[in-house]
Design a protein around this motif. Structure first.
Motif, short mmCIF file in Angstrom:
data_model
loop_
_atom_site.label_atom_id
_atom_site.label_comp_id
_atom_site.label_asym_id
_atom_site.label_seq_id
_atom_site.Cartn_x
_atom_site.Cartn_y
_atom_site.Cartn_z
N ALA A 6 27.02 -12.71 -12.92
CA ALA A 6 27.57 -13.00 -11.59
C ALA A 6 27.66 -11.74 -10.73
N ARG A 47 23.82 -16.58 -12.80
CA ARG A 47 22.74 -16.60 -11.81
C ARG A 47 21.44 -16.90 -12.53
N PRO A 62 27.19 -18.78 -8.72
CA PRO A 62 28.47 -19.06 -9.39
C PRO A 62 29.42 -19.90 -8.55
N THR A 106 31.57 -16.63 -1.94
CA THR A 106 31.66 -15.40 -2.74
C THR A 106 30.65 -14.40 -2.15
N PRO A 107 30.94 -13.11 -2.28
CA PRO A 107 30.17 -12.13 -1.51
C PRO A 107 28.70 -11.98 -1.93
N VAL A 108 28.45 -11.85 -3.23
CA VAL A 108 27.07 -11.61 -3.66
C VAL A 108 26.20 -12.83 -3.32
N CYS A 109 26.74 -14.01 -3.60
CA CYS A 109 26.01 -15.26 -3.30
C CYS A 109 25.68 -15.35 -1.81
C1 BEZ Z 1 29.76 -13.23 -5.92
O1 BEZ Z 1 28.88 -14.00 -5.59
O2 BEZ Z 1 30.07 -12.28 -5.22
C2 BEZ Z 1 30.46 -13.41 -7.23
C3 BEZ Z 1 30.66 -14.67 -7.76
C4 BEZ Z 1 31.35 -14.82 -8.94
C5 BEZ Z 1 31.84 -13.69 -9.59
C6 BEZ Z 1 31.61 -12.43 -9.06
C7 BEZ Z 1 30.93 -12.28 -7.86
#
Ligand code: BEZ
Length: 211
Positions: free
Chosen positions: A141, A122, A38, A42-45
């Motif tokens: 996301a 994703r 996304p 960003t944390p998850v990415c």
């Molecule tokens: C993430 O990568 O942490 C993330 C990106 C967009 C929306 C929510 C989380």
């Protein structure tokens, strides 16, 4: 338009962290995994990119190249890499497309406006050496992907491309497989001379060929 299994993977030329890439040329004879993020920082990415970097050897063993994408600038991608290395122990070691103008995201239908009208979901596309799309996945996301599952699917795709078998639910490398229904018992005798376990006429379980 949505990309469907069996479609030719759309070709493109894009700027990446490893220079300009023409997608089909870059793929060459390899399998390919194209996956979107996304947004940068960003944390998850961040966790996903470190994870994919740590799995590079596993993709290479399968003759598969990986390429990421985010609708962000090259400067941001490059700045983010050091955070990924610091927090995940691995900096990205594969190209990440800078798709600030969303050219590739639109081509692959990675922006789903009812989820978010500017960021990609994703997405994952697994592409075969014939440039055909073999797998598509779409995650929200908020949910990081399981890249062991992508490796597992590549194992299944490579096995089933070479043998007249399909893989059961939760199959993993080395596990029993299923003779495809299109193969008659007569033909199966030649293909699987050690026999199989016929649980139903349509469910014939056999050891994984080559194991
Ligand atoms: C993430 O990568 O942490 C993330 C990106 C967009 C929306 C929510 C989380």
């Amino acid at each position: 338009m949505a990309i469907r299994l069996g479609d030719e993977a759309p070709d493109f030329t894009a700027e990446t962290t490893e220079g300009s890439v023409n997608f089909h040329e870059w793929l060459g004879e390899s399998w390919g995994v194209l996956f979107s993020h996304p947004k940068d920082f960003t944390p998850v990415c961040t966790t996903e990119l470190g994870l994919v970097a740590s799995l590079k050897g596993e993709f290479e063993k399968r003759n598969a190249k990986v390429i990421g994408l985010s609708v962000d600038t090259l400067d941001n991608h490059e700045g983010w890499a050091s955070d990924i290395k610091e927090t995940q122990g691995h900096a990205p070691n594969f190209p990440i497309i800078s798709d600030a103008d969303r050219k590739v995201s639109d081509l692959y239908d990675m922006i789903h406006p009812n989820a978010n009208d500017t960021l990609t979901v994703r997405s994952v596309f697994v592409i075969g050496p014939d440039k055909k799309v073999k797998l598509t996945l779409t995650y929200p996301a908020s949910t990081g992907r399981n890249f062991n599952e992508i490796l597992r699917v590549i194992d299944s795709l490579q096995l089933t491309a070479n043998h007249k078998v399909a893989t059961p639910g939760n199959w993993e490398q080395g596990g029993d497989v299923i003779i495809v229904p299109a193969v008659s018992d007569e033909d199966a005798k030649g293909l699987f001379p050690n026999g199989w376990d016929e649980q139903k006429p349509y469910l014939r379980v056999v050891a994984q060929p080559g194991k």
